[in-house]
Write an enzyme that holds these catalytic residues in place. Structure first.
Site, PDB file in Angstrom:
ATOM      1  N   ASN A  93       0.727  -1.126  -0.074  1.00  0.00           N
ATOM      2  CA  ASN A  93       0.074   0.055  -0.240  1.00  0.00           C
ATOM      3  C   ASN A  93       0.872   1.389   0.153  1.00  0.00           C
ATOM      4  O   ASN A  93       0.367   2.319  -0.476  1.00  0.00           O
ATOM      5  CB  ASN A  93      -0.722  -0.119   1.207  1.00  0.00           C
ATOM      6  CG  ASN A  93      -1.621   1.327   1.476  1.00  0.00           C
ATOM      7  OD1 ASN A  93      -2.547   1.669   0.998  1.00  0.00           O
ATOM      8  ND2 ASN A  93      -1.039   2.203   2.639  1.00  0.00           N
ATOM      9  N   TYR A 153       3.407  10.003 -11.548  1.00  0.00           N
ATOM     10  CA  TYR A 153       2.439   9.215 -10.815  1.00  0.00           C
ATOM     11  C   TYR A 153       1.663   8.338 -11.584  1.00  0.00           C
ATOM     12  O   TYR A 153       1.508   7.156 -11.152  1.00  0.00           O
ATOM     13  CB  TYR A 153       1.552  10.107  -9.879  1.00  0.00           C
ATOM     14  CG  TYR A 153       0.613   9.480  -8.958  1.00  0.00           C
ATOM     15  CD1 TYR A 153       1.032   9.065  -7.856  1.00  0.00           C
ATOM     16  CD2 TYR A 153      -0.633   9.211  -9.167  1.00  0.00           C
ATOM     17  CE1 TYR A 153       0.268   8.394  -6.718  1.00  0.00           C
ATOM     18  CE2 TYR A 153      -1.627   8.343  -8.315  1.00  0.00           C
ATOM     19  CZ  TYR A 153      -1.283   8.193  -7.208  1.00  0.00           C
ATOM     20  OH  TYR A 153      -2.077   7.450  -6.405  1.00  0.00           O
TER      21      TYR A 153
HETATM   22  N1  LIG Z   1      -5.663   8.655  -1.672  1.00  0.00           N
HETATM   23  C1  LIG Z   1      -6.037   8.513  -3.014  1.00  0.00           C
HETATM   24  O1  LIG Z   1      -7.063   9.179  -3.513  1.00  0.00           O
HETATM   25  C2  LIG Z   1      -5.739   7.272  -3.626  1.00  0.00           C
HETATM   26  C3  LIG Z   1      -4.619   6.496  -3.056  1.00  0.00           C
HETATM   27  N2  LIG Z   1      -4.021   5.701  -3.923  1.00  0.00           N
HETATM   28  C4  LIG Z   1      -2.783   4.811  -3.421  1.00  0.00           C
HETATM   29  O2  LIG Z   1      -3.401   4.181  -1.848  1.00  0.00           O
HETATM   30  C5  LIG Z   1      -2.106   4.273  -1.352  1.00  0.00           C
HETATM   31  C6  LIG Z   1      -2.137   4.843   0.117  1.00  0.00           C
HETATM   32  O3  LIG Z   1      -2.551   6.110  -0.141  1.00  0.00           O
HETATM   33  P1  LIG Z   1      -3.161   7.163   1.097  1.00  0.00           P
HETATM   34  O4  LIG Z   1      -3.666   6.174   2.258  1.00  0.00           O
HETATM   35  O5  LIG Z   1      -4.094   7.796   0.292  1.00  0.00           O
HETATM   36  O6  LIG Z   1      -1.729   7.935   1.707  1.00  0.00           O
HETATM   37  P2  LIG Z   1      -1.259   8.331   2.781  1.00  0.00           P
HETATM   38  O7  LIG Z   1      -0.246   9.628   2.496  1.00  0.00           O
HETATM   39  O8  LIG Z   1      -2.464   9.024   3.587  1.00  0.00           O
HETATM   40  O9  LIG Z   1      -0.577   7.293   3.474  1.00  0.00           O
HETATM   41  C7  LIG Z   1       0.419   6.625   2.815  1.00  0.00           C
HETATM   42  C8  LIG Z   1       1.503   6.206   3.796  1.00  0.00           C
HETATM   43  O10 LIG Z   1       2.503   5.619   3.383  1.00  0.00           O
HETATM   44  C9  LIG Z   1       3.593   5.877   4.046  1.00  0.00           C
HETATM   45  N3  LIG Z   1       4.945   5.934   3.477  1.00  0.00           N
HETATM   46  C10 LIG Z   1       5.267   6.889   2.669  1.00  0.00           C
HETATM   47  N4  LIG Z   1       6.686   6.651   2.112  1.00  0.00           N
HETATM   48  C11 LIG Z   1       6.957   5.315   2.547  1.00  0.00           C
HETATM   49  C12 LIG Z   1       7.958   4.406   2.363  1.00  0.00           C
HETATM   50  N5  LIG Z   1       8.998   4.895   1.560  1.00  0.00           N
HETATM   51  N6  LIG Z   1       7.857   3.200   3.100  1.00  0.00           N
HETATM   52  C13 LIG Z   1       6.942   3.035   3.911  1.00  0.00           C
HETATM   53  N7  LIG Z   1       5.960   3.718   3.965  1.00  0.00           N
HETATM   54  C14 LIG Z   1       5.794   4.928   3.268  1.00  0.00           C
HETATM   55  C15 LIG Z   1       3.402   7.203   4.589  1.00  0.00           C
HETATM   56  O11 LIG Z   1       4.058   7.515   6.012  1.00  0.00           O
HETATM   57  C16 LIG Z   1       1.844   7.162   5.036  1.00  0.00           C
HETATM   58  O12 LIG Z   1       1.587   6.537   6.404  1.00  0.00           O
HETATM   59  C17 LIG Z   1      -0.950   4.669  -2.073  1.00  0.00           C
HETATM   60  O13 LIG Z   1      -0.110   3.960  -2.860  1.00  0.00           O
HETATM   61  C18 LIG Z   1      -1.573   5.698  -3.115  1.00  0.00           C
HETATM   62  O14 LIG Z   1      -1.062   6.012  -4.409  1.00  0.00           O
HETATM   63  C19 LIG Z   1      -4.823   5.060  -5.070  1.00  0.00           C
HETATM   64  C20 LIG Z   1      -5.836   5.805  -5.367  1.00  0.00           C
HETATM   65  C21 LIG Z   1      -6.356   6.789  -4.993  1.00  0.00           C
HETATM   66  C1  LIG Z   2      -4.633  11.713 -10.506  1.00  0.00           C
HETATM   67  C2  LIG Z   2      -3.894  12.126  -9.246  1.00  0.00           C
HETATM   68  C3  LIG Z   2      -4.591  11.750  -8.018  1.00  0.00           C
HETATM   69  C4  LIG Z   2      -4.045  10.972  -7.104  1.00  0.00           C
HETATM   70  C5  LIG Z   2      -4.906  10.120  -6.551  1.00  0.00           C
HETATM   71  C6  LIG Z   2      -5.104   8.815  -7.166  1.00  0.00           C
HETATM   72  O1  LIG Z   2      -4.435   7.949  -7.099  1.00  0.00           O
HETATM   73  C7  LIG Z   2      -6.332   8.570  -7.842  1.00  0.00           C
HETATM   74  C8  LIG Z   2      -7.266   9.580  -7.995  1.00  0.00           C
HETATM   75  C9  LIG Z   2      -8.154   9.519  -8.985  1.00  0.00           C
HETATM   76  C10 LIG Z   2      -9.000  10.154  -9.614  1.00  0.00           C
HETATM   77  C11 LIG Z   2      -8.642  11.470  -9.554  1.00  0.00           C
HETATM   78  C12 LIG Z   2      -9.795  12.486 -10.161  1.00  0.00           C
HETATM   79  C13 LIG Z   2      -9.843  12.383 -11.459  1.00  0.00           C
HETATM   80  C14 LIG Z   2      -8.976  12.071 -12.474  1.00  0.00           C
HETATM   81  C15 LIG Z   2      -9.199  12.954 -13.872  1.00  0.00           C
HETATM   82  C16 LIG Z   2      -8.093  13.307 -14.426  1.00  0.00           C
HETATM   83  C17 LIG Z   2      -6.824  13.186 -14.079  1.00  0.00           C
HETATM   84  C18 LIG Z   2      -6.045  14.080 -14.600  1.00  0.00           C
HETATM   85  C19 LIG Z   2      -4.736  14.297 -13.384  1.00  0.00           C
HETATM   86  C20 LIG Z   2      -3.939  15.428 -14.008  1.00  0.00           C
HETATM   87  O2  LIG Z   2      -3.118  15.602 -13.164  1.00  0.00           O
HETATM   88  O3  LIG Z   2      -4.113  16.087 -14.940  1.00  0.00           O
END
Ligand SMILES: NC(=O)C1=CN([C@@H]2O[C@H](COP(=O)(O)OP(=O)(O)OC[C@H]3O[C@@H](n4cnc5c(N)ncnc54)[C@H](O)[C@@H]3O)[C@@H](O)[C@H]2O)C=CC1
Ligand SMILES: CCCCCC(=O)/C=C/C=C\C/C=C\C/C=C\CCCC(=O)O
Length: 257
Positions: A93, A153
């Protein structure tokens, strides 16, 4: 077929807060032993203490792990096994969204995740005398579409999607099932920090509308539990959006047969 989570041991990377924390909570509710793991030691210890109070001290441990460090990852797996005897479930994650520090973002979102998957296979593959297991990787809808302002990303999440699907091809010999989850925007610190100013594709009005439809961390935890339990869809990505019924993402084949 349904995989039974009760009594299994799970590692969740980056689980001190956000989506990872919520996944740990649901795994504990389902009866798993859980390793909370993160670079953020203080928050990780607080989260673990919270879980120990609710679910019992012996069922949760915190192991500090920076997924970009090989020795941290090896220590994560060996300590988890020393504590609980085996690792059955891994949720990769940990992830960041930081276009300025894009090399670090690739190290965390891609290299660290792939290394953790390799260690999962080393420890769980029946080829290596393991008992098999399940790996769920956190991709994103960003792994299925283009993004104007967060190009790296998006590339990192495309890599998670491609790596996860490719693991399906050797599942028959490893008995380790891989899936990834592709959520839309989720209400966490990562999403709140998402800077979408000065876009041509996404207007600020549209961004506000998108932010009004954010998923909750509980939604992603529910989807991850669903993937762990569903034994019949190995190698697939699961799309989670507020706009349509959650389902497996079917990619058209490009092969001529
Ligand atoms: N929040 C969103 O809109 C979305 C998030 N994701 C993905 O979900 C996952 C979790 O994201 P969130 O909970 O939103 O983020 P968050 O920022 O709330 O949590 C991420 C966690 O990862 C830890 N972390 C950062 N660097 C690290 C490293 N080098 N080693 C171990 N842990 C580390 C941070 O300390 C934090 O606790 C990510 O992979 C993110 O890309 C996917 C789609 C949408
Ligand atoms: C898109 C980066 C947001 C990071 C969070 C994530 O992982 C997922 C997000 C999901 C939806 C984001 C909302 C809309 C997506 C629509 C267009 C993306 C264009 C992003 C840009 O930087 O132009």
């Amino acid at each position: 077929m349904t995989y039974d989570i009760k009594g299994k041991t799970a590692i969740v990377t980056g689980s001190a807060r956000g989506i990872g924390k919520c996944i740990c909570s649901d795994l504990l509710k389902k009866g798993a032993n859980v390793v909370v793991s993160d670079t953020a030691e203080d928050v990780g210890n607080e989260t673990t203490a919270e879980f120990q109070k609710e679910f019992g001290e012996s069922r949760v441990v915190f192991i500090r792990c920076n997924v970009t460090k090989e020795e941290d990852l090896q220590n994560l797996y060996s300590k988890a096994i020393a504590t609980f005897g085996y690792v059955d479930i891994v949720v990769n994650n940990a992830g960041i969204l930081n276009e300025e520090n894009w090399k670090l973002m690739m190290e965390i979102n891609v290299t660290g995740l792939i290394r953790s998957c390799q260690l999962a296979l080393d420890n769980m593959s029946t080829k290596n005398k393991g008992k098999g297991g399940v790996v769920v990787n956190l991709a994103s809808v960003a792994g299925l579409m283009a993004g104007e302002g967060s190009k790296v990303y998006h590339a990192s999440k495309h890599a998670v999607y491609g790596y996860t699907r490719s693991q399906y091809l050797t599942q028959g010999t490893d008995n380790v099932r891989f899936n990834c989850v592709c959520p839309f925007l989720v209400d966490t610190a990562l999403a709140q920090d998402w800077d979408n100013s000065n876009r041509t594709f996404l207007t600020s009005d549209l961004i506000e509308k998108l932010k009004a439809h954010m998923l909750k961390t509980e939604d992603i935890a529910e989807a991850v539990i669903f993937l762990i339990e569903d034994e019949s869809n190995a190698g697939k990505a699961y799309l989670v959006t507020p706009f349509q019924k959650w389902d497996y993402y079917e990619q058209p084949s490009v092969l001529p047969f």
